[in-house]
Write a protein that holds these residues in place. Structure first.
Motif, short mmCIF file in Angstrom:
data_model
loop_
_atom_site.label_atom_id
_atom_site.label_comp_id
_atom_site.label_asym_id
_atom_site.label_seq_id
_atom_site.Cartn_x
_atom_site.Cartn_y
_atom_site.Cartn_z
N THR A 117 0.85 -1.19 0.00
CA THR A 117 0.00 0.00 0.00
C THR A 117 0.89 1.24 0.00
O THR A 117 2.09 1.15 0.27
CB THR A 117 -0.90 0.03 1.25
OG1 THR A 117 -0.06 0.18 2.41
CG2 THR A 117 -1.74 -1.23 1.36
N GLN A 118 0.29 2.39 -0.25
CA GLN A 118 1.07 3.62 -0.23
C GLN A 118 1.60 3.90 1.17
O GLN A 118 2.74 4.29 1.34
CB GLN A 118 0.27 4.80 -0.75
CG GLN A 118 1.14 6.05 -0.85
CD GLN A 118 0.46 7.19 -1.56
OE1 GLN A 118 -0.74 7.20 -1.71
NE2 GLN A 118 1.24 8.15 -2.00
N SER A 119 0.78 3.67 2.19
CA SER A 119 1.22 3.90 3.57
C SER A 119 2.41 3.01 3.91
O SER A 119 3.38 3.45 4.54
CB SER A 119 0.09 3.61 4.56
OG SER A 119 -0.98 4.49 4.33
N LEU A 120 2.35 1.75 3.50
CA LEU A 120 3.46 0.84 3.75
C LEU A 120 4.70 1.25 2.96
O LEU A 120 5.82 1.15 3.46
CB LEU A 120 3.05 -0.60 3.42
CG LEU A 120 4.02 -1.69 3.84
CD1 LEU A 120 4.32 -1.62 5.34
CD2 LEU A 120 3.46 -3.06 3.47
N SER A 121 4.51 1.75 1.76
CA SER A 121 5.64 2.25 0.97
C SER A 121 6.33 3.41 1.67
O SER A 121 7.56 3.47 1.73
CB SER A 121 5.17 2.71 -0.42
OG SER A 121 4.69 1.65 -1.18
N VAL A 122 5.54 4.34 2.20
CA VAL A 122 6.09 5.49 2.93
C VAL A 122 6.83 5.01 4.18
O VAL A 122 7.96 5.43 4.46
CB VAL A 122 4.98 6.50 3.29
CG1 VAL A 122 5.50 7.57 4.25
CG2 VAL A 122 4.41 7.15 2.03
N LEU A 123 6.20 4.10 4.92
CA LEU A 123 6.81 3.59 6.16
C LEU A 123 8.11 2.83 5.88
O LEU A 123 9.11 3.05 6.57
CB LEU A 123 5.82 2.70 6.91
CG LEU A 123 6.33 2.09 8.21
CD1 LEU A 123 6.68 3.18 9.22
CD2 LEU A 123 5.30 1.13 8.78
N THR A 124 8.12 1.97 4.90
CA THR A 124 9.34 1.22 4.60
C THR A 124 10.43 2.14 4.08
O THR A 124 11.61 1.97 4.41
CB THR A 124 9.09 0.07 3.61
OG1 THR A 124 8.47 0.58 2.42
CG2 THR A 124 8.22 -1.01 4.21
N ALA A 127 10.90 8.37 2.23
CA ALA A 127 9.44 8.29 2.42
C ALA A 127 8.73 8.96 1.23
O ALA A 127 7.77 8.40 0.69
CB ALA A 127 9.03 8.95 3.72
N GLY A 150 6.74 6.60 -1.44
CA GLY A 150 5.32 6.90 -1.44
C GLY A 150 4.83 7.38 -2.79
O GLY A 150 3.77 6.98 -3.27
N HIS A 208 4.95 4.59 -5.64
CA HIS A 208 3.81 3.67 -5.50
C HIS A 208 2.57 4.29 -6.14
O HIS A 208 1.87 3.63 -6.90
CB HIS A 208 3.56 3.36 -4.02
CG HIS A 208 2.36 2.51 -3.81
ND1 HIS A 208 2.39 1.15 -3.99
CD2 HIS A 208 1.08 2.82 -3.48
CE1 HIS A 208 1.19 0.65 -3.76
NE2 HIS A 208 0.38 1.65 -3.45
N GLN A 209 2.30 5.55 -5.84
CA GLN A 209 1.11 6.23 -6.37
C GLN A 209 1.22 6.44 -7.88
O GLN A 209 0.27 6.17 -8.61
CB GLN A 209 0.91 7.58 -5.66
CG GLN A 209 -0.35 8.29 -6.03
CD GLN A 209 -1.60 7.53 -5.61
OE1 GLN A 209 -1.61 6.84 -4.60
NE2 GLN A 209 -2.65 7.63 -6.39
#
Length: 193
Positions: free
Chosen positions: A2-9, A75, A79, A82-83
Motif C-alpha cells: 500500500t502507499q502507507s506501507l511504501s512510505v513507512l518502509t 518516504a 510513497g 507507489h502512487q
C-alpha cells in the motif's frame, strides 16, 4: 503493498541508512567548506583532527539531521513511486515497463528532493560547526535550525543548491527504480529455474 506501507518502509530504510552515511557526510562537508580550505590534508586527516579535537563521537555530529534528510527523501520517493505507478497505464512490453519505472522514479526522486532539501541545508551547517565544550552551537538540531535559517535568511535559503540536487536525484530516482526492478526480475527468473 500500500502507499502507507511504501512510505513507512522508505522512512525506515532512510533512518537505517543514516547511521552508515553520517561519518562520510561529515568528512565531505568539512572538506568542502571554504573556511576550512587548507585546514585538512584529505579525508583521513579530517577524521584524525575531528576525533582529536572533538572526540570519537563527533564523527556522528549531524546524525539527527542526516536522519531527517534520508527519512524525508525515502518516504517521499517510495510513497510517490507507489502512487505514480498505479496511475500510469499498464505496459505489456519490458521497454514500456522500464519507461513507467523511469517516469515514476524520476517524479519520486524530484518529490523526495523537494521534501528533504531544507533538512539537507541545515545538516551541512550542523556538520560544519566545530563543537567546543561549553558553547552551544548556532545550528544544533534540524527543526530549530530550519526555523532559524528561514527567520534570518528567508525561506529561499532552505533551498540553496536545490537545482543541481534535483537534476541529480530526480533522474537518479528513475534510474534507481529501473535498475532495482530489473535486478529483482533477474533474481526471480534465476530462482524459478
Amino acid at each position: 503493498m500500500t502507499q502507507s506501507l511504501s512510505v513507512l518502509t522508505g522512512a525506515t530504510a532512510g533512518a537505517t541508512e543514516s547511521f552508515v552515511v553520517v561519518p562520510f557526510e561529515l568528512v565531505k562537508i568539512r572538506l568542502q567548506d571554504k573556511a576550512s580550505a587548507g585546514k585538512y590534508n584529505g579525508p583521513i586527516d579530517v577524521v584524525k583532527k575531528i576525533v582529536a579535537a572533538e572526540g570519537p563521537l563527533a564523527m556522528y555530529n549531524g546524525l539527527e539531521s542526516t536522519m531527517w534528510r534520508h527519512v524525508l527523501w525515502n518516504a517521499g520517493y517510495f510513497g510517490v513511486i507507489h502512487q505514480v505507478r498505479s496511475l500510469l497505464p499498464k505496459r505489456e512490453t519490458k521497454q514500456g515497463q522500464m519507461l513507467n519505472d523511469l517516469i515514476a522514479g524520476s517524479i519520486g526522486g524530484t518529490f523526495g528532493t523537494m521534501l528533504n532539501t531544507p533538512s539537507d541545508v541545515v545538516k551541512s551547517r550542523i556538520q560544519n560547526t566545530t563543537r567546543v565544550a561549553g558553547v552551544k552551537p548556532k545550528y544544533n538540531w534540524t527543526w530549530p535550525s530550519i526555523a532559524l535559517v528561514a527567520k534570518e535568511e528567508g525561506v529561499g535559503a532552505l533551498y540553496k543548491g536545490f537545482v543541481p540536487k534535483v537534476l541529480r536525484l530526480g533522474p537518479g530516482g528513475g534510474i534507481l527504480l529501473v535498475v532495482f526492478t530489473t535486478v529483482i526480475e533477474f533474481f526471480e527468473k534465476m530462482k524459478a529455474t
